[in-house]
Motif scaffolding. Structure first.
Motif: not given
Length: 229
Positions: A30-31, A35-40, A47-48
């Motif tokens: 999920i993390n 990061t990789n797909v949604l760019g967070v 945390e998100l």
């Protein structure tokens, strides 16, 4: 009174099996997706995803509700696609025997997706014990059929709508004669608010709204022997 329980709605992850490694692998995936797909940024991903899970009951529902561009099928493939089910989910013949000995129709009711649920059930060896799988993607498909903004129409356990949806999908079952088994205290509380019979799984101490509490699904006969009479 055996007539008082006509249908079982059964959660999957954490209820019919427990695998700390599988849960941890899902969390990592999920993390990675966030990061990789949604760019967070990676340092914010944990945390998100944790906040969305707590607030919405399901990380993907939180992402949809907060207008992240998430494709459900892609999400499920990324989150569950590389899990080592073979290694982490051994066959459980005792569980199959217990489920087979319960005469009433049984449905899986999970916030996960149907593909993941199917694979889990096959590996554990209990797929044939269930009439159907009521999963989050069923709710997404229903919401798409309603037209308009899907993110405003989707829901999941422990929301009231999710239990009403599941009862309809379980052949129009009535809340009062349906037993719901889950390892989440929030889901048990939500189910009781809709009037279902409830079994809290994974803990012998009852949570709010639980009629019974059992450490392991295999202890169901000790807690509710009337289901077999």
């Amino acid at each position: 009174d055996a007539k008082a329980t006509k249908v079982l709605l059964v959660d999957l992850d954490g209820t019919l099996y427990r695998s700390q490694q599988l849960f941890e692998d899902v969390r990592v995936n999920i993390n990675d997706y966030v990061t990789n797909v949604l760019g967070v940024p990676r340092e914010d991903a944990d945390e998100l995803s944790g906040r969305l899970y707590r607030e919405y009951g399901l990380t993907i529902l939180g992402l949809m509700s907060e207008k992240f561009d998430v494709d459900c099928d892609h999400w499920h493939k990324e989150v569950h696609g590389n899990l080592d089910y073979e290694k982490l989910l051994p066959k459980n013949p005792a569980l199959k025997d217990l489920l087979d000995s319960l005469a009433m129709p049984k449905y899986i009711f999970t916030n996960a997706d149907r593909v993941h649920a199917n694979v889990c059930l096959e590996h554990i060896g209990i797929k044939e014990c269930f009439e159907d799988i009521i999963s989050f993607d069923c709710i997404v498909d229903w919401a798409k059929g309603q037209g308009g903004d899907v993110s405003k129409k989707v829901f999941c356990k422990p929301e009231r709508e999710s239990f009403e949806f599941a009862l309809k999908r379980a052949g129009g079952a009535e809340a009062a004669t349906t037993m719901f088994l889950d390892d989440s205290a929030a889901n048990i509380k939500g189910a009781k608010a809709v009037g279902l019979q409830t079994v809290f799984v994974g803990n012998s101490e009852p949570c709010e709204g639980a009629d019974h509490a059992i450490e392991n699904f295999l202890h169901l006969k000790d807690a509710a022997p009337y289901l077999w009479t």
